[in-house]
Design an enzyme around this catalytic site. Structure first.
Site, short mmCIF file in Angstrom:
data_model
loop_
_atom_site.label_atom_id
_atom_site.label_comp_id
_atom_site.label_asym_id
_atom_site.label_seq_id
_atom_site.Cartn_x
_atom_site.Cartn_y
_atom_site.Cartn_z
CG HIS A 156 -17.56 -6.65 -3.32
ND1 HIS A 156 -18.24 -5.46 -3.29
CD2 HIS A 156 -16.56 -6.48 -4.22
CE1 HIS A 156 -17.68 -4.61 -4.13
NE2 HIS A 156 -16.66 -5.20 -4.72
CG ASP A 180 -20.63 -3.67 -1.81
OD1 ASP A 180 -20.70 -3.59 -3.04
OD2 ASP A 180 -19.69 -4.27 -1.23
P1 NAD Z 1 -4.56 -2.05 -10.11
O1 NAD Z 1 -4.36 -3.00 -11.25
O2 NAD Z 1 -4.49 -0.59 -10.35
O3 NAD Z 1 -3.52 -2.39 -8.96
C1 NAD Z 1 -3.30 -3.68 -8.52
C2 NAD Z 1 -1.84 -3.77 -8.13
O4 NAD Z 1 -1.63 -5.04 -7.54
C3 NAD Z 1 -0.89 -3.68 -9.34
O5 NAD Z 1 0.04 -2.62 -9.12
C4 NAD Z 1 -0.21 -5.04 -9.38
O6 NAD Z 1 1.15 -4.97 -9.78
C5 NAD Z 1 -0.34 -5.47 -7.91
N1 NAD Z 1 -0.22 -6.91 -7.69
C6 NAD Z 1 -0.62 -7.93 -8.49
N2 NAD Z 1 -0.30 -9.10 -7.94
C7 NAD Z 1 0.29 -8.84 -6.76
C8 NAD Z 1 0.86 -9.66 -5.73
N3 NAD Z 1 0.89 -10.98 -5.84
N4 NAD Z 1 1.40 -9.04 -4.67
C9 NAD Z 1 1.40 -7.70 -4.56
N5 NAD Z 1 0.90 -6.88 -5.50
C10 NAD Z 1 0.34 -7.45 -6.59
O7 NAD Z 1 -5.95 -2.47 -9.43
P2 NAD Z 1 -6.84 -1.62 -8.40
O8 NAD Z 1 -7.79 -0.81 -9.17
O9 NAD Z 1 -5.97 -0.99 -7.38
O10 NAD Z 1 -7.71 -2.81 -7.76
C11 NAD Z 1 -7.10 -3.81 -6.98
C12 NAD Z 1 -8.13 -4.89 -6.65
O11 NAD Z 1 -9.17 -4.36 -5.81
C13 NAD Z 1 -8.85 -5.48 -7.87
O12 NAD Z 1 -8.99 -6.88 -7.70
C14 NAD Z 1 -10.21 -4.80 -7.83
O13 NAD Z 1 -11.20 -5.55 -8.49
C15 NAD Z 1 -10.44 -4.77 -6.33
N6 NAD Z 1 -11.48 -3.85 -5.84
C16 NAD Z 1 -12.25 -4.28 -4.82
C17 NAD Z 1 -13.22 -3.45 -4.28
C18 NAD Z 1 -14.10 -3.93 -3.15
O14 NAD Z 1 -15.08 -3.21 -2.82
N7 NAD Z 1 -13.86 -5.05 -2.52
C19 NAD Z 1 -13.39 -2.16 -4.80
C20 NAD Z 1 -12.57 -1.74 -5.86
C21 NAD Z 1 -11.62 -2.61 -6.37
C1 LMR Z 2 -16.34 -2.17 -7.12
O1 LMR Z 2 -17.33 -2.63 -6.56
O2 LMR Z 2 -16.29 -0.99 -7.56
C2 LMR Z 2 -15.13 -3.05 -7.28
O3 LMR Z 2 -15.35 -4.32 -6.76
C3 LMR Z 2 -14.60 -3.09 -8.67
C4 LMR Z 2 -15.49 -3.92 -9.56
O4 LMR Z 2 -14.98 -4.83 -10.24
O5 LMR Z 2 -16.70 -3.66 -9.60
#
Ligand code: NAD
Ligand code: LMR
Length: 324
Positions: A187, A159
């Site tokens: 967030h 952000d």
């Molecule tokens: P993704 O689905 O591509 O990957 C997530 C992985 O986590 C999968 O491979 C899944 O098998 C694994 N997983 C699920 N449960 C698990 C556990 N208990 N232990 C270990 N691994 C586990 O998702 P992504 O695009 O990589 O996103 C991951 C997370 O990050 C999501 O919750 C997404 O919303 C979040 N995210 C946060 C931000 C932020 O700014 N904070 C930004 C982008 C994404």
């Molecule tokens: C983001 O801000 O891009 C991530 O938290 C993914 C989402 O769900 O928006």
């Protein structure tokens, strides 16, 4: 050569980790002189995919990588961990808010908090990326009573970085000309990207832009950026999230260049309820972060800061049973 450090990445076969693991392995996070041992956690159905990622990491022949552990056991993944990046969780799809993931993802973070408590280095630095990141970080910290709550942080750097670029592009400057950007709170769509203290090329940002743009364009654009990316890409942000995670951990470990935004346990600063993970302006030095105190808060900012605080209090109430 320094001794290697242990870095845990959860969700290591997912889309964020597909960028994150390789950048950490190449030294982007802790420097080109810091050897690393990667400890990669996945769930059993994703172990084949994780093994493929390990094959690719090996094929890069990264000079800094001393060992790679791939496991579906959290106790193994967090063993002696110095840096833990908790990425593994379900991402949201179109039309969902991040807090809609609370139920699906909360249990993951209570289990992993316990595993960190029982296995990690006593100085571990934890970054929660999986959404809803702030409340997931709270759940993990409450399940790790032998660690300091301040060792648990949530990612607001994406952000923060989004805010830098939106402002720099608006005023025709470079992101490196922008200083003292702050994003407060959660967030989520209530986060408050605040330009009241921000400067561009040494000039107050609010003197360079129209108030109308600030309130009706800049703030909503940053708040809704995650959803805009999901709409455009059909999947949530990945490489930019990985890049922000690297920025967050690098600054925490090695020091920040001025103010950055981090989700950290509130202890009442700026009148925010203690006991939630709230994004504050911090400066990092010598492996520690410190809240920037004494900033003036006007009525507009106070209202925005309170709205995002209220949402975090609601999220906390919804997971009370997981807080130990
Ligand atoms: P993704 O689905 O591509 O990957 C997530 C992985 O986590 C999968 O491979 C899944 O098998 C694994 N997983 C699920 N449960 C698990 C556990 N208990 N232990 C270990 N691994 C586990 O998702 P992504 O695009 O990589 O996103 C991951 C997370 O990050 C999501 O919750 C997404 O919303 C979040 N995210 C946060 C931000 C932020 O700014 N904070 C930004 C982008 C994404
Ligand atoms: C983001 O801000 O891009 C991530 O938290 C993914 C989402 O769900 O928006």
């Amino acid at each position: 050569m320094k001794d290697p450090v242990r870095i845990t990445i959860t969700g290591a076969a997912g889309q964020i980790s597909y960028s994150l693991a390789f950048r950490i392995a190449s030294g982007d996070m802790l420097g080109k002189d810091q050897p690393v041992i990667l400890q990669l956690l996945e769930i059993p159905p994703a172990m084949d995919a994780l093994n493929g990622v390990v094959m690719e990491l090996n094929d890069c022949a990264f000079p800094l990588v001393q060992d790679i552990v791939a496991t579906d056991d959290a106790n193994v993944a967090f063993k002696d961990s110095d840096y833990a990046l908790l990425v593994g969780a379900r991402p949201r799809g179109p039309g969902m808010e991040r807090k809609d993931l609370l139920e699906a993802n909360a249990a993951i973070f209570s289990v992993q908090g316990k595993a960190l408590n029982d296995n990690a280095s006593r100085n571990v630095k934890v970054l929660v990326v999986g959404n809803p990141a702030n409340t997931n970080a709270l759940i993990a910290s409450c399940n790790a009573p032998e660690l300091d709550q301040g060792q648990f942080t949530a990612m607001m750097r994406l952000d923060h970085n989004r805010s830098l670029t939106q402002l720099a592009q608006k005023v025709g400057k470079h992101v490196t000309d922008v200083e003292s950007m702050i994003v407060w709170g959660n967030h989520s769509a209530t986060q408050y990207p605040d330009l009241a203290h921000c400067k561009v090329g040494g000039k107050p940002a609010l003197e360079l832009i129209e108030r109308e743009w600030y309130e009706n364009d800049f703030i909503p654009t940053v708040q809704q950026r995650g959803a805009a990316i999901i709409k455009a890409r059909g999947a949530s942000s990945a490489a930019s999230a990985a890049s922000a995670a690297i920025d967050h951990m690098r600054d925490w470990a090695l020091g920040s260049d001025g103010i950055v935004s981090m989700g950290i346990p509130s202890e009442g600063s700026y009148g925010i309820e203690p006991g939630i993970i709230y994004s504050y302006p911090v400066i990092c030095k010598n492996g520690h972060y410190e809240i920037v105190q004494g900033l003036e808060v006007d009525d507009f900012s106070r209202g925005r800061m309170k709205a995002t605080e209220d949402e975090l209090r609601e999220e906390r109430a919804a997971v009370e049973h997981l807080l130990g």
